[in-house]
Design an enzyme around this catalytic site. Structure first.
Site, PDB file in Angstrom:
ATOM      1  N   GLY A  45      26.591  45.151 -20.086  1.00 21.75           N
ATOM      2  CA  GLY A  45      25.787  45.441 -18.903  1.00 21.75           C
ATOM      3  C   GLY A  45      25.817  44.258 -17.954  1.00 21.75           C
ATOM      4  N   GLN A  50      23.599  38.806 -11.111  1.00 22.96           N
ATOM      5  CA  GLN A  50      24.436  37.954 -11.964  1.00 22.96           C
ATOM      6  C   GLN A  50      25.761  37.582 -11.300  1.00 22.96           C
ATOM      7  OE1 GLN A  50      23.676  40.609 -15.579  1.00 22.96           O
ATOM      8  NE2 GLN A  50      23.897  38.597 -16.511  1.00 22.96           N
ATOM      9  N   CYS A  95      23.160  37.670 -23.127  1.00 17.91           N
ATOM     10  CA  CYS A  95      23.226  37.824 -21.675  1.00 17.91           C
ATOM     11  C   CYS A  95      24.396  36.999 -21.152  1.00 17.91           C
ATOM     12  CB  CYS A  95      21.916  37.341 -21.059  1.00 17.91           C
ATOM     13  SG  CYS A  95      21.854  37.491 -19.269  1.00 17.91           S
ATOM     14  N   LEU A  96      25.209  37.598 -20.287  1.00 20.15           N
ATOM     15  CA  LEU A  96      26.370  36.868 -19.764  1.00 20.15           C
ATOM     16  C   LEU A  96      25.938  35.637 -18.951  1.00 20.15           C
ATOM     17  CD1 LEU A  96      28.796  39.752 -18.682  1.00 20.15           C
ATOM     18  CD2 LEU A  96      28.879  38.356 -20.751  1.00 20.15           C
ATOM     19  N   HIS A 137      16.938  45.596 -20.177  1.00 17.58           N
ATOM     20  CA  HIS A 137      17.402  44.212 -19.976  1.00 17.58           C
ATOM     21  C   HIS A 137      17.917  44.031 -18.542  1.00 17.58           C
ATOM     22  CE1 HIS A 137      19.778  40.526 -21.440  1.00 17.58           C
ATOM     23  NE2 HIS A 137      20.271  40.757 -20.243  1.00 17.58           N
ATOM     24  N   GLU A 138      18.738  44.973 -18.086  1.00 17.11           N
ATOM     25  CA  GLU A 138      19.326  44.854 -16.735  1.00 17.11           C
ATOM     26  C   GLU A 138      18.275  45.064 -15.644  1.00 17.11           C
ATOM     27  OE1 GLU A 138      22.089  43.478 -16.655  1.00 17.11           O
ATOM     28  OE2 GLU A 138      22.651  43.864 -18.730  1.00 17.11           O
ATOM     29  N   HIS A 141      16.482  41.975 -14.885  1.00 23.44           N
ATOM     30  CA  HIS A 141      17.218  41.056 -14.001  1.00 23.44           C
ATOM     31  C   HIS A 141      16.874  41.299 -12.525  1.00 23.44           C
ATOM     32  CE1 HIS A 141      19.964  38.618 -16.372  1.00 23.44           C
ATOM     33  NE2 HIS A 141      20.408  39.664 -17.055  1.00 23.44           N
TER      34      HIS A 141
HETATM   35 ZN   LIG Z   1      21.402  39.665 -18.836  1.00 24.35          ZN
END
Ligand SMILES: [Zn+2]
Length: 170
Positions: A45, A50, A95-96, A137-138, A141
């Site tokens: 995701g 990001q 998380c990236l 989660h997304e 963000h």
């Molecule tokens: Zn993340």
């Protein structure tokens, strides 16, 4: 096109993303770039913020049982709104934007989500377990929230210790 990922503790990650009002070619290009970037980095995701886009957009592509991420399962989510949530699940997240750190987070195991697709059309989906976790989660963000914010004080200390070590090493 593969974009650079904004990495913690960059303050950009704390910004609140803005509602999307224009569903044009710019939005589609951003979504395509997000997909290329997510796949390149091996994520499931990614939120717009990001890659530095403060727009309420996110993508999720959960692997199937064979561990392959089929593009036909890709969800492109614009202006999401959780209508209902219930249940509880403890799931290990990463998380990236926070490389090399994974920890268990408690979230709703079921959500009902309303969003717009990239044409601006409204859709409603129900999501459970892994998909529900990834979407929550997304969506966090988009509100400047990271999964590490949800850790207990003890686990947060562990994160700070490990992360500082990794940060210095790289
Ligand atoms: Zn993340």
């Amino acid at each position: 096109m593969i974009e650079n990922i904004v990495i913690y503790p960059d303050k950009k990650l704390r910004e609140i993303s803005q509602e999307v009002v224009e569903f044009g070619s710019g939005l589609k290009e951003t979504l395509d770039n997000m997909y290329d970037t997510m796949m390149d980095k091996g994520g499931v995701g990614l939120a717009g913020i990001q890659i530095g886009k403060t727009q309420r957009i996110l993508i999720v592509n959960i692997p199937r049982e064979d561990k392959i991420q089929y593009k036909e399962d890709l969800l492109e989510v614009i202006n999401p709104e959780i209508l209902e949530s219930s249940g509880e699940i403890l799931f290990q997240e990463g998380c990236l934007s926070i490389p090399n750190f994974y920890e268990y987070v408690r979230r709703a195991s079921y959500i009902k989500l309303r969003f717009q697709n990239k044409e601006g059309k409204s859709e409603i989906i129900e999501a459970r377990d892994y998909l529900a976790v990834a979407l929550q989660h997304e969506i966090d963000h988009l509100n400047g929230i990271l999964f590490i914010d949800k850790l207990s004080i003890l686990k947060k200390k562990k994160f700070e210790k490990e992360y500082r070590k990794n940060f210095k090493a790289s």
